[in-house]
Design a protein around this motif. Sequence first.
Motif, PDB file in Angstrom:
ATOM      1  N   UNK A  90       0.835  -1.216   0.000  1.00 17.41           N
ATOM      2  CA  UNK A  90       0.000   0.000   0.000  1.00 17.41           C
ATOM      3  C   UNK A  90       0.866   1.260   0.000  1.00 17.41           C
ATOM      4  N   UNK A  91       1.882   1.268   0.845  1.00 18.83           N
ATOM      5  CA  UNK A  91       2.740   2.445   0.946  1.00 18.83           C
ATOM      6  C   UNK A  91       3.521   2.666  -0.343  1.00 18.83           C
ATOM      7  N   UNK A  92       4.019   1.581  -0.936  1.00 17.76           N
ATOM      8  CA  UNK A  92       4.783   1.702  -2.176  1.00 17.76           C
ATOM      9  C   UNK A  92       3.907   2.239  -3.304  1.00 17.76           C
ATOM     10  N   UNK A  93       2.660   1.759  -3.376  1.00 15.27           N
ATOM     11  CA  UNK A  93       1.747   2.240  -4.414  1.00 15.27           C
ATOM     12  C   UNK A  93       1.414   3.717  -4.242  1.00 15.27           C
ATOM     13  N   UNK A  94       1.460   4.184  -2.998  1.00 15.96           N
ATOM     14  CA  UNK A  94       1.194   5.594  -2.719  1.00 15.96           C
ATOM     15  C   UNK A  94       2.449   6.450  -2.848  1.00 15.96           C
ATOM     16  N   UNK A  95       3.574   5.819  -3.196  1.00  9.02           N
ATOM     17  CA  UNK A  95       4.826   6.546  -3.356  1.00  9.02           C
ATOM     18  C   UNK A  95       5.482   6.945  -2.051  1.00  9.02           C
ATOM     19  N   UNK A  96       5.118   6.279  -0.955  1.00  8.71           N
ATOM     20  CA  UNK A  96       5.662   6.630   0.352  1.00  8.71           C
ATOM     21  C   UNK A  96       6.834   5.722   0.732  1.00  8.71           C
ATOM     22  N   UNK A  97       7.653   6.205   1.652  1.00 10.15           N
ATOM     23  CA  UNK A  97       8.771   5.438   2.172  1.00 10.15           C
ATOM     24  C   UNK A  97       8.256   4.311   3.067  1.00 10.15           C
ATOM     25  N   UNK A  98       8.973   3.175   3.088  1.00 10.00           N
ATOM     26  CA  UNK A  98       8.551   2.026   3.882  1.00 10.00           C
ATOM     27  C   UNK A  98       9.185   2.078   5.270  1.00 10.00           C
ATOM     28  N   UNK A  99       8.392   1.935   6.333  1.00 11.65           N
ATOM     29  CA  UNK A  99       8.953   1.973   7.692  1.00 11.65           C
ATOM     30  C   UNK A  99       9.617   0.644   8.061  1.00 11.65           C
ATOM     31  N   UNK A 100      10.875   0.701   8.457  1.00  8.34           N
ATOM     32  CA  UNK A 100      11.635  -0.468   8.908  1.00  8.34           C
ATOM     33  C   UNK A 100      12.030  -0.213  10.363  1.00  8.34           C
ATOM     34  N   UNK A 101      11.728  -1.141  11.242  1.00  5.01           N
ATOM     35  CA  UNK A 101      12.055  -0.905  12.652  1.00  5.01           C
ATOM     36  C   UNK A 101      13.563  -0.742  12.853  1.00  5.01           C
ATOM     37  N   UNK A 102      14.348  -1.601  12.182  1.00  4.14           N
ATOM     38  CA  UNK A 102      15.810  -1.499  12.254  1.00  4.14           C
ATOM     39  C   UNK A 102      16.373  -2.196  11.017  1.00  4.14           C
ATOM     40  N   UNK A 103      17.279  -1.524  10.313  1.00  2.00           N
ATOM     41  CA  UNK A 103      17.790  -2.097   9.064  1.00  2.00           C
ATOM     42  C   UNK A 103      18.596  -3.380   9.274  1.00  2.00           C
ATOM     43  N   UNK A 104      18.992  -3.654  10.510  1.00  2.00           N
ATOM     44  CA  UNK A 104      19.747  -4.890  10.800  1.00  2.00           C
ATOM     45  C   UNK A 104      18.825  -6.069  11.103  1.00  2.00           C
ATOM     46  N   UNK A 105      17.532  -5.838  11.249  1.00  2.00           N
ATOM     47  CA  UNK A 105      16.605  -6.845  11.756  1.00  2.00           C
ATOM     48  C   UNK A 105      16.501  -8.067  10.837  1.00  2.00           C
ATOM     49  N   UNK A 106      16.468  -9.260  11.451  1.00  2.00           N
ATOM     50  CA  UNK A 106      16.277 -10.521  10.730  1.00  2.00           C
ATOM     51  C   UNK A 106      15.128 -11.293  11.365  1.00  2.00           C
ATOM     52  N   UNK A 107      14.513 -12.157  10.573  1.00  2.55           N
ATOM     53  CA  UNK A 107      13.422 -13.000  11.048  1.00  2.55           C
ATOM     54  C   UNK A 107      13.473 -14.364  10.357  1.00  2.55           C
ATOM     55  N   UNK A 108      12.957 -15.393  11.058  1.00  5.90           N
ATOM     56  CA  UNK A 108      12.701 -16.676  10.416  1.00  5.90           C
ATOM     57  C   UNK A 108      11.473 -16.538   9.529  1.00  5.90           C
ATOM     58  N   UNK A 109      11.376 -17.366   8.501  1.00 10.94           N
ATOM     59  CA  UNK A 109      10.293 -17.236   7.525  1.00 10.94           C
ATOM     60  C   UNK A 109       9.793 -18.612   7.113  1.00 10.94           C
ATOM     61  N   UNK A 110       8.467 -18.793   7.161  1.00  9.49           N
ATOM     62  CA  UNK A 110       7.862 -20.059   6.754  1.00  9.49           C
ATOM     63  C   UNK A 110       6.553 -19.744   6.051  1.00  9.49           C
ATOM     64  N   UNK A 111       6.180 -20.549   5.068  1.00 10.21           N
ATOM     65  CA  UNK A 111       4.903 -20.352   4.385  1.00 10.21           C
ATOM     66  C   UNK A 111       3.809 -21.119   5.127  1.00 10.21           C
ATOM     67  N   UNK A 112       2.552 -20.710   4.907  1.00  3.33           N
ATOM     68  CA  UNK A 112       1.441 -21.414   5.540  1.00  3.33           C
ATOM     69  C   UNK A 112       1.388 -22.901   5.171  1.00  3.33           C
ATOM     70  N   UNK A 113       1.534 -23.257   3.883  1.00  2.00           N
ATOM     71  CA  UNK A 113       1.529 -24.690   3.563  1.00  2.00           C
ATOM     72  C   UNK A 113       2.637 -25.458   4.273  1.00  2.00           C
ATOM     73  N   UNK A 114       3.825 -24.852   4.418  1.00  2.00           N
ATOM     74  CA  UNK A 114       4.909 -25.522   5.135  1.00  2.00           C
ATOM     75  C   UNK A 114       4.554 -25.714   6.605  1.00  2.00           C
TER      76      UNK A 114
END
Length: 327
Positions: free
Chosen positions: A184-208
């Motif tokens: 939504x923000x990108x489509x509106x041409x706005x900057x994306x809020x990132x809590x911290x540029x160093x931040x990492x997360x684990x990632x899994x899909x719903x089917x997985x």
Amino acid sequence: MSMLSGSSLLITGGTGSFGKAFLREVLDHHDPRRVVVFSRDELKQYELRQAFGDDPRLRWFLGDVRDRERLTRAMTGVDLVVHAAALKQVDTAEYNPFEFVRTNVDGSQNVIDAAIDVGVKKVVALSTDKASSPINLYGATKLCADRMFISGNHYAASGDTRFCVVRYGNVMGSRGSVIPMFRRLAQAGESLPITDHRMTRFWITLPQAVKFVIDSFELMTGGELYVPRIPSMRVVDLAEAVAPGTRTHEIGIRPGEKLHEEMIAPDDSRRTIRLGERYVVMPYVSGWGYEPPADGESVPEGWTYRSDTNDLWLDPDQLRELIATFG
């Protein structure tokens, strides 16, 4: 043939993102005798009934996990339970701590007691990476719940009910995902809020996530905490995958938030083995006859499973491909 075939199942919190994906997989591929959806929200149940075309195998129970009597009634005649109901918003927990305790802790004990009382065979409880070395109230309540489900095997030792816990990270495509906001923000041409540029997360899909839970029913003997081997991603790479070239700005880590997530703490390494593409954290005390898997491989003492030191990573192109499929 899957052990779910011909079985009676119940899922608490069954109208959430995981519940919807779980129901679809089970109904389409595992031929259960019936599936009980236990949740609080009448509207969500109605909408889900429409989505599944009033499938005759589905049963709809309005109720709250805070209500042990209602859980006992809903679980009568049930073979297998998935406990997915929880309050989950980290910042909300900091302002409403006891509400989280009542649902995530007291509610978990009610699930345990009801399952034992009616003779459910197996219960898989869903956990979160925030339950490992918790620094926020939500994570602390989920750690309590994890330990309670493992200890539930002691209460049920003279019966047939067995409990295990499944812990995984952020789920792509789940309710509350940051992906729609970035779009939504990108489509509106706005900057994306990132809590911290160093931040990492684990990632899994719903089917997985759904497959991991179903496989855990097959593997469990009671007392295990299962953790999947899944990739990490950098939040800045996720932003680039969703909206290439869009500006970002830091807003700071929110109350109770970690820079990097952890799923297995260093002190748990002495009880952890790797079993194929999953880790198994074995119980501290196992007075119900638990035996560790014979084909597991011990991890080094002091080893930890963190999103920043993971050996599996998703780059922006891989994230973009996953988002196109599941996000």
